[in-house]
Design an enzyme around this catalytic site. Structure first.
Site, PDB file in Angstrom:
ATOM      1  N   VAL A  62       0.854  -1.194   0.000  1.00  0.00           N
ATOM      2  CA  VAL A  62       0.000   0.000   0.000  1.00  0.00           C
ATOM      3  C   VAL A  62       0.887   1.240   0.000  1.00  0.00           C
ATOM      4  CG1 VAL A  62      -1.799   1.297   1.197  1.00  0.00           C
ATOM      5  CG2 VAL A  62      -1.830  -1.198   1.280  1.00  0.00           C
ATOM      6  N   GLY A 107       4.242   4.193   3.135  1.00  0.00           N
ATOM      7  CA  GLY A 107       3.907   2.946   2.450  1.00  0.00           C
ATOM      8  C   GLY A 107       4.098   1.783   3.402  1.00  0.00           C
ATOM      9  N   LYS A 108       3.714   0.618   2.993  1.00  0.00           N
ATOM     10  CA  LYS A 108       3.932  -0.576   3.822  1.00  0.00           C
ATOM     11  C   LYS A 108       3.657  -1.787   2.953  1.00  0.00           C
ATOM     12  CE  LYS A 108       4.823  -1.607   8.213  1.00  0.00           C
ATOM     13  NZ  LYS A 108       5.743  -0.878   9.104  1.00  0.00           N
ATOM     14  N   SER A 109       4.266  -2.919   3.282  1.00  0.00           N
ATOM     15  CA  SER A 109       3.855  -4.149   2.611  1.00  0.00           C
ATOM     16  C   SER A 109       3.762  -5.295   3.590  1.00  0.00           C
ATOM     17  CB  SER A 109       4.762  -4.480   1.425  1.00  0.00           C
ATOM     18  OG  SER A 109       6.070  -4.117   1.653  1.00  0.00           O
ATOM     19  N   ASP A 148      10.379  -4.960   8.919  1.00  0.00           N
ATOM     20  CA  ASP A 148       9.364  -4.740   9.955  1.00  0.00           C
ATOM     21  C   ASP A 148       9.202  -6.094  10.652  1.00  0.00           C
ATOM     22  OD1 ASP A 148       7.342  -2.899  11.189  1.00  0.00           O
ATOM     23  OD2 ASP A 148       5.953  -4.422  10.517  1.00  0.00           O
TER      24      ASP A 148
END
Ligand code: NAD
Length: 420
Positions: A62, A107-109, A148
């Site tokens: 995202v 953002g992040k995944s 993360d």
């Protein structure tokens, strides 16, 4: 029947933005824009593991907002991670990067897989599969991932190699991923940066609250990258770490736990629970024990209203993302417990990721002293900015941090003018 609300990361993030938007009197169209991500991608990976077993693994990326720069945010690997979690975390990243003042967006995944259930070889296969599937969405001007929960610097090294290898080059052209091993373009101190930053904000808060860090008794939930380093730095500063937990349970010792010994125990046994030099306890005991400072550094939504009612600490430092539910937040506030909000407390990681990004782009080399001193200067000055803003405007630390961060993103969005 209980009518209690269940809060996930996305719900908490949206509620925080809604309240911030009201305080800042944002225009309706701006609020709506900030509420939704720019891009949400779901990818199906089909890796073949070393046993020849074919797998189907879901992954998400995202990009929330990029008014201040390319989306930045880690890759979470967990069997339970959802698109909603990733969306909420990407929103948090937008505020975090804005608050700490680095030229990135949010953002992040996520990769839906349990990293504790596979060999290092199979994890590499899944990470490479993710990289190939996500390649079109990763880049120095688009989205720059990092570690993360459930991922680490080894994984970031595989991502960098997978990208460079696919292009037939020895290196990537610029910084595509941060948190890499130092030997292949990572930066000294990145692995420790989030936990170290958590410790620096705690020291800054102790000064404001008149607490002596050397006499402080601290409980830490989560003993992974963030929790273990924060515990280590705080114990080096003279604090007593009296309770620690991980997903298996906790250990407690009023006289203080030797963090180096505990780290060695965890390296050998893979868990905190059962550490022979302290008493076993539950995760809840760690959160509610009689300490001065509580550091939730594990996962989201662990400080619920029930737990908040039992917390005895005077200071809660949010090493984890979104550890406190909104109803618990209100209870902590009523109990006059000082909170260092996640977007400030754990922003040391993304700040040093920014240093890695500039180092790689400019082919520079920074020493560990330089990295740690720049981290300390930046995070303590931002802590003081948020503290002063909160006092001036009669806000909680979370409200002040959100107002400052969202204002910056709004200013950048307007500065870009009308979009086609
Ligand atoms: P990690 O995977 O290295 O460690 C997570 C730790 O939490 C482990 O000890 C695990 O056993 C424990 N844990 C997991 N679920 C738990 C539960 N329900 N109860 C108690 N313990 C539990 O992850 P990390 O990188 O240390 O990340 C921890 C938190 O910090 C996450 O919320 C993450 O989003 C946040 N964070 C990490 C970074 C980073 O640079 N790694 C940066 C900013 C924020």
């Amino acid at each position: 029947m209980s009518t209690k609300q269940v809060y996930g990361i996305l719900k908490t993030a949206r509620l925080n933005l809604e309240q911030t938007s009201e305080r800042l009197h944002l225009e309706e169209q701006m609020f709506k824009r900030l509420l939704e991500p720019k891009e949400k991608i779901e990818i199906t990976l089909n890796p073949t593991l070393s046993s020849n077993k074919h797998m189907q693994v879901k992954a998400f990326i995202v990009r929330h907002r990029d008014a201040l720069g390319p989306a930045k945010g880690g890759i979470r690997m967990s069997p339970n991670v959802t698109m909603d979690d990733i969306q909420g975390l990407s929103m948090e990243m937008t505020w975090k990067t804005a608050l700490i003042g680095v030229p990135f967006g949010g953002g992040k995944s996520g990769i839906c897989f349990d990293p504790s259930k596979i060999t290092a070889e199979d994890k590499e296969i899944i990470i490479r599969s993710f990289t190939r599937g996500a390649m079109r969405h990763i880049g120095p001007e688009v989205y720059v991932p990092a570690p993360d929960m459930g991922t680490n610097e080894t994984d970031m090294g595989h991502i960098r190699d997978c990208l460079a290898y696919s292009w037939g080059k020895s290196v990537t052209d610029g910084c595509y991923v941060t948190g890499k091993p130092v030997i292949i373009g990572g930066i000294l101190g990145r692995k420790e940066a989030t936990g170290r930053g958590v410790a620096y904000t705690i020291v800054a808060a102790c000064e404001k609250l008149g607490l002596d860090i050397k006499k402080s008794r601290i409980a830490v939930q989560g003993f992974g990258n963030v929790g273990s380093i924060a515990a280590m730095v705080l114990s080096e500063l003279g604090a007593k770490i009296i309770a620690v937990s991980d997903v298996t349970g906790g250990v407690i010792d009023e006289e203080g736990i030797n963090i180096e010994h505990l780290m060695n125990f965890v390296k050998d046994c893979g868990q905190v629970y059962g550490y022979p030099s302290a008493k076993d306890c539950t995760n809840e005991d760690v959160l509610t024990c009689n300490c001065d400072i509580l550091v939730p550094a594990a996962t989201q939504s662990v400080i619920t209203s029930d737990i908040a009612n039992e917390i005895k600490a005077k200071l809660v430092a949010e090493g984890a993302n979104s550890p406190t539910t909104p109803d618990a937040d209100e209870i902590l506030d009523k109990k006059k417990i000082f909170i260092i909000p996640d977007i400030l407390c754990n922003s040391g990681g993304v700040f040093v990721s920014y240093l890695e990004y500039t180092q790689e782009t400019q082919r520079e080399q920074m020493t560990l002293e330089e990295v740690n001193s720049r981290l300390n200067n930046r995070i303590v000055s931002r802590f003081n900015d948020v503290y002063n803003y909160s006092k001036l405007n009669n806000l909680t630390m979370r409200q002040a941090a959100m107002d400052m961060a969202v204002s910056r993103v709004v200013e950048a969005t307007y500065a870009m003018g009308a979009l086609p």
